[in-house]
Design a protein around this motif. Sequence first.
Motif, PDB file in Angstrom:
ATOM      1  N   THR A  34       0.837  -1.199   0.000  1.00  0.00           N
ATOM      2  CA  THR A  34       0.000   0.000   0.000  1.00  0.00           C
ATOM      3  C   THR A  34       0.877   1.256   0.000  1.00  0.00           C
ATOM      4  O   THR A  34       2.112   1.167  -0.025  1.00  0.00           O
ATOM      5  N   ALA A  35       0.243   2.388   0.090  1.00  0.00           N
ATOM      6  CA  ALA A  35       0.961   3.662   0.173  1.00  0.00           C
ATOM      7  C   ALA A  35       1.844   3.710   1.427  1.00  0.00           C
ATOM      8  O   ALA A  35       2.891   4.360   1.422  1.00  0.00           O
ATOM      9  N   ASP A  36       1.446   3.014   2.492  1.00  0.00           N
ATOM     10  CA  ASP A  36       2.278   2.953   3.700  1.00  0.00           C
ATOM     11  C   ASP A  36       3.624   2.324   3.384  1.00  0.00           C
ATOM     12  O   ASP A  36       4.663   2.752   3.898  1.00  0.00           O
ATOM     13  N   ASP A  37       3.608   1.290   2.540  1.00  0.00           N
ATOM     14  CA  ASP A  37       4.855   0.622   2.160  1.00  0.00           C
ATOM     15  C   ASP A  37       5.705   1.532   1.274  1.00  0.00           C
ATOM     16  O   ASP A  37       6.941   1.514   1.365  1.00  0.00           O
ATOM     17  N   ASP A  38       5.073   2.339   0.438  1.00  0.00           N
ATOM     18  CA  ASP A  38       5.803   3.307  -0.380  1.00  0.00           C
ATOM     19  C   ASP A  38       6.489   4.346   0.507  1.00  0.00           C
ATOM     20  O   ASP A  38       7.638   4.724   0.255  1.00  0.00           O
ATOM     21  N   ARG A  39       5.790   4.801   1.540  1.00  0.00           N
ATOM     22  CA  ARG A  39       6.392   5.762   2.474  1.00  0.00           C
ATOM     23  C   ARG A  39       7.557   5.119   3.231  1.00  0.00           C
ATOM     24  O   ARG A  39       8.588   5.759   3.470  1.00  0.00           O
ATOM     25  N   LEU A  40       7.399   3.853   3.586  1.00  0.00           N
ATOM     26  CA  LEU A  40       8.483   3.137   4.260  1.00  0.00           C
ATOM     27  C   LEU A  40       9.696   3.040   3.336  1.00  0.00           C
ATOM     28  O   LEU A  40      10.829   3.268   3.772  1.00  0.00           O
ATOM     29  N   ALA A  41       9.483   2.727   2.065  1.00  0.00           N
ATOM     30  CA  ALA A  41      10.591   2.646   1.107  1.00  0.00           C
ATOM     31  C   ALA A  41      11.320   3.981   1.013  1.00  0.00           C
ATOM     32  O   ALA A  41      12.556   4.027   0.993  1.00  0.00           O
ATOM     33  N   ALA A  42      10.575   5.072   0.971  1.00  0.00           N
ATOM     34  CA  ALA A  42      11.195   6.399   0.901  1.00  0.00           C
ATOM     35  C   ALA A  42      12.027   6.669   2.151  1.00  0.00           C
ATOM     36  O   ALA A  42      13.120   7.243   2.068  1.00  0.00           O
ATOM     37  N   SER A  43      11.539   6.236   3.298  1.00  0.00           N
ATOM     38  CA  SER A  43      12.268   6.417   4.548  1.00  0.00           C
ATOM     39  C   SER A  43      13.542   5.564   4.570  1.00  0.00           C
ATOM     40  O   SER A  43      14.616   6.040   4.942  1.00  0.00           O
ATOM     41  N   LEU A  44      13.427   4.303   4.158  1.00  0.00           N
ATOM     42  CA  LEU A  44      14.590   3.416   4.128  1.00  0.00           C
ATOM     43  C   LEU A  44      15.656   3.923   3.162  1.00  0.00           C
ATOM     44  O   LEU A  44      16.856   3.762   3.400  1.00  0.00           O
ATOM     45  N   ALA A  45      15.226   4.527   2.063  1.00  0.00           N
ATOM     46  CA  ALA A  45      16.166   5.008   1.042  1.00  0.00           C
ATOM     47  C   ALA A  45      17.082   6.106   1.562  1.00  0.00           C
ATOM     48  O   ALA A  45      18.124   6.383   0.968  1.00  0.00           O
ATOM     49  N   THR A  46      16.727   6.728   2.684  1.00  0.00           N
ATOM     50  CA  THR A  46      17.554   7.812   3.238  1.00  0.00           C
ATOM     51  C   THR A  46      18.638   7.296   4.176  1.00  0.00           C
ATOM     52  O   THR A  46      19.470   8.102   4.637  1.00  0.00           O
ATOM     53  N   LEU A  47      18.656   6.001   4.472  1.00  0.00           N
ATOM     54  CA  LEU A  47      19.652   5.470   5.411  1.00  0.00           C
ATOM     55  C   LEU A  47      21.052   5.594   4.814  1.00  0.00           C
ATOM     56  O   LEU A  47      21.304   5.171   3.681  1.00  0.00           O
ATOM     57  N   GLN A  60      26.143   1.469  -9.233  1.00  0.00           N
ATOM     58  CA  GLN A  60      25.604   1.072 -10.523  1.00  0.00           C
ATOM     59  C   GLN A  60      24.122   1.415 -10.553  1.00  0.00           C
ATOM     60  O   GLN A  60      23.402   1.122  -9.598  1.00  0.00           O
ATOM     61  N   GLU A  61      23.672   2.030 -11.607  1.00  0.00           N
ATOM     62  CA  GLU A  61      22.254   2.390 -11.767  1.00  0.00           C
ATOM     63  C   GLU A  61      21.767   3.199 -10.572  1.00  0.00           C
ATOM     64  O   GLU A  61      22.550   3.683  -9.775  1.00  0.00           O
ATOM     65  N   GLY A  62      20.466   3.328 -10.468  1.00  0.00           N
ATOM     66  CA  GLY A  62      19.882   4.055  -9.346  1.00  0.00           C
ATOM     67  C   GLY A  62      19.530   3.111  -8.218  1.00  0.00           C
ATOM     68  O   GLY A  62      19.612   1.894  -8.343  1.00  0.00           O
ATOM     69  N   ARG A  63      19.143   3.684  -7.135  1.00  0.00           N
ATOM     70  CA  ARG A  63      18.706   2.897  -5.989  1.00  0.00           C
ATOM     71  C   ARG A  63      17.357   2.272  -6.324  1.00  0.00           C
ATOM     72  O   ARG A  63      16.493   2.928  -6.885  1.00  0.00           O
ATOM     73  N   GLY A  64      17.171   1.021  -5.983  1.00  0.00           N
ATOM     74  CA  GLY A  64      15.912   0.345  -6.277  1.00  0.00           C
ATOM     75  C   GLY A  64      15.177  -0.035  -5.012  1.00  0.00           C
ATOM     76  O   GLY A  64      15.756  -0.148  -3.939  1.00  0.00           O
ATOM     77  N   VAL A  76      14.984  -1.873   0.094  1.00  0.00           N
ATOM     78  CA  VAL A  76      15.632  -0.831  -0.697  1.00  0.00           C
ATOM     79  C   VAL A  76      17.090  -1.235  -0.837  1.00  0.00           C
ATOM     80  O   VAL A  76      17.718  -1.658   0.136  1.00  0.00           O
ATOM     81  N   GLY A  77      17.604  -1.138  -2.053  1.00  0.00           N
ATOM     82  CA  GLY A  77      18.981  -1.566  -2.272  1.00  0.00           C
ATOM     83  C   GLY A  77      19.732  -0.709  -3.265  1.00  0.00           C
ATOM     84  O   GLY A  77      19.131   0.010  -4.070  1.00  0.00           O
ATOM     85  N   VAL A 147      18.564  -2.873   2.650  1.00  0.00           N
ATOM     86  CA  VAL A 147      17.916  -2.683   3.946  1.00  0.00           C
ATOM     87  C   VAL A 147      16.457  -3.063   3.754  1.00  0.00           C
ATOM     88  O   VAL A 147      15.869  -2.804   2.697  1.00  0.00           O
ATOM     89  N   SER A 148      15.892  -3.739   4.730  1.00  0.00           N
ATOM     90  CA  SER A 148      14.498  -4.167   4.599  1.00  0.00           C
ATOM     91  C   SER A 148      13.781  -4.059   5.932  1.00  0.00           C
ATOM     92  O   SER A 148      14.380  -4.164   7.002  1.00  0.00           O
ATOM     93  N   SER A 149      12.481  -3.832   5.822  1.00  0.00           N
ATOM     94  CA  SER A 149      11.628  -3.745   6.997  1.00  0.00           C
ATOM     95  C   SER A 149      10.186  -3.859   6.537  1.00  0.00           C
ATOM     96  O   SER A 149       9.904  -3.969   5.338  1.00  0.00           O
ATOM     97  N   SER A 150       9.286  -3.834   7.492  1.00  0.00           N
ATOM     98  CA  SER A 150       7.855  -3.834   7.178  1.00  0.00           C
ATOM     99  C   SER A 150       7.205  -2.733   8.015  1.00  0.00           C
ATOM    100  O   SER A 150       7.819  -2.204   8.939  1.00  0.00           O
ATOM    101  N   VAL A 151       5.982  -2.424   7.685  1.00  0.00           N
ATOM    102  CA  VAL A 151       5.269  -1.392   8.432  1.00  0.00           C
ATOM    103  C   VAL A 151       5.209  -1.770   9.907  1.00  0.00           C
ATOM    104  O   VAL A 151       5.332  -0.926  10.787  1.00  0.00           O
ATOM    105  N   ALA A 152       5.085  -3.063  10.186  1.00  0.00           N
ATOM    106  CA  ALA A 152       5.045  -3.543  11.572  1.00  0.00           C
ATOM    107  C   ALA A 152       6.443  -3.682  12.172  1.00  0.00           C
ATOM    108  O   ALA A 152       6.578  -3.869  13.366  1.00  0.00           O
TER     109      ALA A 152
END
Length: 157
Positions: A34-47, A60-64, A76-77, A147-152
């Motif tokens: 969901t959108a919550d997971d998209d927000r989590l991805a954006a947060s993880l991408a800042t680590l 190599q390439e962009g962050r995925g 996010v990797g 880095v990986s996580s879940s909303v919970a």
Amino acid sequence: MKRSTIAVLVAVCVGVGAALVAPIAFLVLTYGCTADDDRLAASLATLSILDAHPASATPQEGRGSSCDSDDRITTVGQTYRPSGSRADVLSFYRDIAIKDGWTPSPEDDGEGVGCFTKSVDGRGVELSVWFLDALGEGHGDDYDVHVSSSVAGGGWC
């Protein structure tokens, strides 16, 4: 048949049908990312650990990012291409992860990166480094820092 008997039978059928359909409808409506997971991805991408790399490695390439629909684990990797040895890469990430507050798993043998965890904004996040050829992917010695996580809270290595 009397109308009252038919009415009772219809009511029972509707009730049983609703009892069977409701859980399926709930699953369909709540399944997946969901959108919550998209927000989590954006947060993880800042680590900052995703930007850290040995001087001999180039991004190599962009962050995925991705989200697993079944478990709703967001990953996010960043892929890097090293010019140094694998041992140097793993040693670099082990040192930098520990300095950045990541904790190795209890099964960690001290040899490689393995799996590290850290609490970020009250949520458990996991860190791993994977050489892509071990997965049958990528170019030469390319590796991913994930880095990986879940909303919970909690991800996977």
